[in-house]
Write a protein that holds these residues in place. Structure first.
Motif, PDB file in Angstrom:
ATOM      1  N   ALA A 198      -6.781   7.555   5.652  1.00 21.87           N
ATOM      2  CA  ALA A 198      -6.479   7.473   4.220  1.00 21.87           C
ATOM      3  C   ALA A 198      -6.142   6.034   3.822  1.00 21.87           C
ATOM      4  CB  ALA A 198      -5.333   8.412   3.864  1.00 21.87           C
ATOM      5  N   VAL A 199      -5.377   5.346   4.654  1.00 19.60           N
ATOM      6  CA  VAL A 199      -5.031   3.945   4.376  1.00 19.60           C
ATOM      7  C   VAL A 199      -6.285   3.080   4.398  1.00 19.60           C
ATOM      8  CG1 VAL A 199      -3.829   1.920   5.298  1.00 19.60           C
ATOM      9  CG2 VAL A 199      -2.643   4.118   5.156  1.00 19.60           C
ATOM     10  N   THR A 200      -7.137   3.295   5.383  1.00 20.19           N
ATOM     11  CA  THR A 200      -8.381   2.525   5.482  1.00 20.19           C
ATOM     12  C   THR A 200      -9.246   2.739   4.248  1.00 20.19           C
ATOM     13  OG1 THR A 200      -8.335   2.667   7.887  1.00 20.19           O
ATOM     14  CG2 THR A 200     -10.451   2.157   6.879  1.00 20.19           C
ATOM     15  N   ASP A 201      -9.398   3.979   3.836  1.00 17.78           N
ATOM     16  CA  ASP A 201     -10.193   4.276   2.634  1.00 17.78           C
ATOM     17  C   ASP A 201      -9.601   3.597   1.398  1.00 17.78           C
ATOM     18  OD1 ASP A 201     -11.865   5.832   4.190  1.00 17.78           O
ATOM     19  OD2 ASP A 201     -10.978   7.741   3.558  1.00 17.78           O
ATOM     20  N   ALA A 202      -8.281   3.666   1.260  1.00 22.44           N
ATOM     21  CA  ALA A 202      -7.620   3.048   0.108  1.00 22.44           C
ATOM     22  C   ALA A 202      -7.808   1.528   0.125  1.00 22.44           C
ATOM     23  CB  ALA A 202      -6.138   3.411   0.093  1.00 22.44           C
ATOM     24  N   LEU A 203      -7.695   0.923   1.295  1.00 25.53           N
ATOM     25  CA  LEU A 203      -7.889  -0.528   1.400  1.00 25.53           C
ATOM     26  C   LEU A 203      -9.313  -0.919   1.037  1.00 25.53           C
ATOM     27  CD1 LEU A 203      -5.878  -1.372   4.641  1.00 25.53           C
ATOM     28  CD2 LEU A 203      -5.347  -2.094   2.305  1.00 25.53           C
ATOM     29  N   GLN A 204     -10.279  -0.130   1.463  1.00 25.75           N
ATOM     30  CA  GLN A 204     -11.671  -0.427   1.119  1.00 25.75           C
ATOM     31  C   GLN A 204     -11.882  -0.347  -0.385  1.00 25.75           C
ATOM     32  OE1 GLN A 204     -13.717   2.420   3.630  1.00 25.75           O
ATOM     33  NE2 GLN A 204     -14.300   0.820   5.068  1.00 25.75           N
ATOM     34  N   ARG A 205     -11.328   0.667  -1.014  1.00 25.95           N
ATOM     35  CA  ARG A 205     -11.456   0.790  -2.471  1.00 25.95           C
ATOM     36  C   ARG A 205     -10.784  -0.391  -3.166  1.00 25.95           C
ATOM     37  NH1 ARG A 205     -10.313   6.035  -1.291  1.00 25.95           N
ATOM     38  NH2 ARG A 205      -8.132   5.787  -1.878  1.00 25.95           N
ATOM     39  N   MET A 241       0.851  -1.168   0.000  1.00 28.66           N
ATOM     40  CA  MET A 241       0.000   0.000   0.000  1.00 28.66           C
ATOM     41  C   MET A 241       0.894   1.227   0.000  1.00 28.66           C
ATOM     42  SD  MET A 241      -2.956   1.757   0.613  1.00 28.66           S
ATOM     43  CE  MET A 241      -3.807   0.312   0.177  1.00 28.66           C
ATOM     44  N   ARG A 242       0.617   2.111  -0.911  1.00 24.80           N
ATOM     45  CA  ARG A 242       1.397   3.344  -0.997  1.00 24.80           C
ATOM     46  C   ARG A 242       0.430   4.510  -1.086  1.00 24.80           C
ATOM     47  NH1 ARG A 242       3.889   7.245  -3.269  1.00 24.80           N
ATOM     48  NH2 ARG A 242       5.972   7.513  -4.002  1.00 24.80           N
ATOM     49  N   LEU A 243       0.637   5.485  -0.219  1.00 26.14           N
ATOM     50  CA  LEU A 243      -0.157   6.704  -0.279  1.00 26.14           C
ATOM     51  C   LEU A 243       0.527   7.694  -1.209  1.00 26.14           C
ATOM     52  CD1 LEU A 243      -1.086   7.228   3.478  1.00 26.14           C
ATOM     53  CD2 LEU A 243      -2.484   6.241   1.680  1.00 26.14           C
ATOM     54  N   SER A 244      -0.262   8.401  -1.957  1.00 23.79           N
ATOM     55  CA  SER A 244       0.309   9.388  -2.882  1.00 23.79           C
ATOM     56  C   SER A 244       0.859  10.572  -2.092  1.00 23.79           C
ATOM     57  CB  SER A 244      -0.760   9.874  -3.858  1.00 23.79           C
ATOM     58  OG  SER A 244      -1.707  10.678  -3.175  1.00 23.79           O
ATOM     59  N   ASP A 245       1.759  11.297  -2.723  1.00 19.45           N
ATOM     60  CA  ASP A 245       2.306  12.498  -2.101  1.00 19.45           C
ATOM     61  C   ASP A 245       1.196  13.487  -1.760  1.00 19.45           C
ATOM     62  OD1 ASP A 245       4.829  11.408  -2.366  1.00 19.45           O
ATOM     63  OD2 ASP A 245       5.321  12.547  -4.184  1.00 19.45           O
ATOM     64  N   ASP A 246       0.180  13.562  -2.626  1.00 17.57           N
ATOM     65  CA  ASP A 246      -0.943  14.478  -2.378  1.00 17.57           C
ATOM     66  C   ASP A 246      -1.727  14.090  -1.122  1.00 17.57           C
ATOM     67  OD1 ASP A 246      -0.344  16.007  -4.599  1.00 17.57           O
ATOM     68  OD2 ASP A 246      -1.810  15.005  -5.896  1.00 17.57           O
ATOM     69  N   MET A 247      -1.935  12.785  -0.925  1.00 17.17           N
ATOM     70  CA  MET A 247      -2.664  12.330   0.262  1.00 17.17           C
ATOM     71  C   MET A 247      -1.906  12.691   1.538  1.00 17.17           C
ATOM     72  SD  MET A 247      -3.829   8.608  -1.127  1.00 17.17           S
ATOM     73  CE  MET A 247      -5.259   8.188  -0.181  1.00 17.17           C
ATOM     74  N   VAL A 248      -0.596  12.484   1.504  1.00 17.94           N
ATOM     75  CA  VAL A 248       0.229  12.798   2.671  1.00 17.94           C
ATOM     76  C   VAL A 248       0.254  14.306   2.912  1.00 17.94           C
ATOM     77  CG1 VAL A 248       2.559  12.667   3.646  1.00 17.94           C
ATOM     78  CG2 VAL A 248       1.613  10.708   2.407  1.00 17.94           C
ATOM     79  N   ALA A 249       0.371  15.078   1.840  1.00 16.40           N
ATOM     80  CA  ALA A 249       0.400  16.529   1.970  1.00 16.40           C
ATOM     81  C   ALA A 249      -0.926  17.057   2.521  1.00 16.40           C
ATOM     82  CB  ALA A 249       0.705  17.173   0.620  1.00 16.40           C
ATOM     83  N   THR A 250      -2.027  16.475   2.080  1.00 18.75           N
ATOM     84  CA  THR A 250      -3.341  16.888   2.583  1.00 18.75           C
ATOM     85  C   THR A 250      -3.450  16.620   4.079  1.00 18.75           C
ATOM     86  OG1 THR A 250      -4.378  16.495   0.442  1.00 18.75           O
ATOM     87  CG2 THR A 250      -5.823  16.509   2.348  1.00 18.75           C
ATOM     88  N   ALA A 251      -2.996  15.452   4.516  1.00 24.97           N
ATOM     89  CA  ALA A 251      -3.026  15.112   5.944  1.00 24.97           C
ATOM     90  C   ALA A 251      -2.123  16.056   6.735  1.00 24.97           C
ATOM     91  CB  ALA A 251      -2.610  13.659   6.156  1.00 24.97           C
TER      92      ALA A 251
END
Length: 90
Positions: free
Chosen positions: A36-43, A1-11
């Motif tokens: 964000a990780v939970t949402d990504a895993l659900q998707r 699982m990798r979060l995008s730079d935008d997701m991290v910046a938003t957080a």
């Protein structure tokens, strides 16, 4: 699982915007990342289940959403008829 730079910046930006001190803002940041990780895993899980359904339908011409409930009911009824304790299906 990798979060995008935008997701991290938003957080990060949301944590900073709270105006809390470093340690409290850091906790907010971690909670936002966890969300964000939970949402990504659900998707991702939904996408994978759709792929499985499509592959099964292609291989067997069966729709799992229609077949699986009937199979579960037949299994439970058979176990009851045989006098066994129905297993817990997960």
């Amino acid at each position: 699982m990798r979060l995008s730079d935008d997701m991290v910046a938003t957080a990060r930006d949301a944590a900073v915007a709270t105006g809390l001190g470093h340690n409290r803002a850091r906790q907010v940041f971690k909670e936002l990342l966890a969300d964000a990780v939970t949402d990504a895993l659900q998707r991702n899980t939904g996408d994978i289940l759709e792929q499985i359904d499509a592959e099964v339908a292609g291989l067997t011409s069966e729709n799992l959403d229609l077949v699986a409930p009937g199979d579960l009911v037949r299994t439970l009824l058979t176990e009851r008829r045989l006098g066994g304790t129905p297993r817990r299906h997960v």
